[in-house]
Design an enzyme around this catalytic site. Structure first.
Site, PDB file in Angstrom:
ATOM      1  N   TYR A  27      -6.664   0.785  10.140  1.00 36.20           N
ATOM      2  CA  TYR A  27      -6.836   1.496   8.871  1.00 36.20           C
ATOM      3  C   TYR A  27      -6.057   0.797   7.758  1.00 36.20           C
ATOM      4  O   TYR A  27      -6.561   0.585   6.646  1.00 36.20           O
ATOM      5  CB  TYR A  27      -6.364   2.935   9.039  1.00 36.20           C
ATOM      6  CG  TYR A  27      -6.568   3.832   7.848  1.00 36.20           C
ATOM      7  CD1 TYR A  27      -7.823   4.347   7.545  1.00 36.20           C
ATOM      8  CD2 TYR A  27      -5.488   4.202   7.038  1.00 36.20           C
ATOM      9  CE1 TYR A  27      -8.003   5.199   6.469  1.00 36.20           C
ATOM     10  CE2 TYR A  27      -5.665   5.052   5.962  1.00 36.20           C
ATOM     11  CZ  TYR A  27      -6.919   5.550   5.683  1.00 36.20           C
ATOM     12  OH  TYR A  27      -7.089   6.392   4.608  1.00 36.20           O
ATOM     13  N   SER A  76      -4.942   3.359   0.181  1.00 43.98           N
ATOM     14  CA  SER A  76      -4.014   4.280   0.836  1.00 43.98           C
ATOM     15  C   SER A  76      -2.613   3.709   0.720  1.00 43.98           C
ATOM     16  O   SER A  76      -2.437   2.490   0.574  1.00 43.98           O
ATOM     17  CB  SER A  76      -4.374   4.455   2.314  1.00 43.98           C
ATOM     18  OG  SER A  76      -3.347   5.134   3.031  1.00 43.98           O
TER      19      SER A  76
END
Length: 259
Positions: free
Chosen positions: A156, A143
């Protein structure tokens, strides 16, 4: 040499994990459009079946598989069943959007187990078979949060940064075996994973304005990067971090002066 042929995936099996929705479904459809036989794997069996339905209705070839990436035995069994897979795409993600002081050990364990350890299990299981056969392409999903963070994204971001490092490591370890391993770093895509952001107009709008393109991406916009990394067009690309972020990381800050 016809460069167009380098994108042809006919005769290759691609296992796409997380294919039941969002970017995983888009990746599965894109690979099928270029000729790959797709195994659409997901914990959500109904979602995987729906992806297969869309692929077959468009003339592609696909089958669905139920898979929990937190179950090592299940991952190993899937890899053994599809030991002839030349392409593995790992897309599952889970986010607990809370500030670190408000998170729990359970939050940490779940985020790491799905995003980082799940990727590790899949890379290890499929990578071994690819190395034995002397060819393969593994595409992991990290990401843009592996590079830049915001409050509430710490767990995350840490997990996705770990995915990048695992990807680089496996690329160096399996390169001599003919296996390429690359990470895709998506930016702001409108998927089920970003539903929480969409529910807050201010948050959603801030994301929209931050990218150079001034908009959110749609799932199908990930497919080009997947197809490129999967096939022979990327034959000398491994250990890379492919940003698909609409220029988010190219922009310096959130203010655009009038000049």
């Amino acid at each position: 040499m016809n460069i167009k042929d380098l994108y042809d995936l006919s005769g290759r099996k691609a296992v796409v994990v997380g294919a039941g929705s969002g970017l995983g479904a888009a990746a599965a459809s894109g690979l099928a459009d270029f000729g790959a036989f797709v195994v659409a794997a997901d914990l959500n069996s109904d979602g995987a079946e729906e992806t297969v339905r869309r692929i077959t209705e468009s003339g592609g070839k696909a089958v669905a598989a139920s898979l929990d990436v937190t179950d090592t035995a299940a991952v190993d069994a899937c890899a053994a069943e599809h030991a002839d897979a030349e392409i593995l795409v790992v897309t599952p993600g889970y986010n607990a959007r809370r500030r670190l002081l408000d998170t729990s050990d359970d939050d940490f364990d779940t985020v790491i187990d799905v995003n980082l350890k799940g990727t590790y299990r899949l890379m290890r299981a499929f990578g071994g078979f690819m190395a034995e056969r002397g060819k393969g392409s593994i595409i992991t999903f990290a990401s843009f949060r592996a590079v830049v963070v915001e409050p509430g994204q710490g767990l995350y971001a840490a997990a996705k940064a770990g995915v990048v490092q695992l990807t680089k490591t496996m690329a160096t370890e399996l390169g001599s075996k003919g296996v390429r391993v690359n990470a895709i770093l998506p930016g702001a895509f409108e998927t089920p994973l970003t539903t929480q952001i969409k529910s807050d107009p201010e948050w959603w709008g801030a994301y929209e304005q931050k990218s150079a393109l001034k908009r959110w991406a749609q799932p199908h916009e990930i497919a080009g990067a997947i197809v490129f990394l999967a096939g022979d067009a990327a034959s000398f690309v491994t250990g890379s971090q492919q940003l698909v972020d609409g220029g988010w990381l190219a922009a310096d800050g959130r203010f655009e002066p009038t000049l």
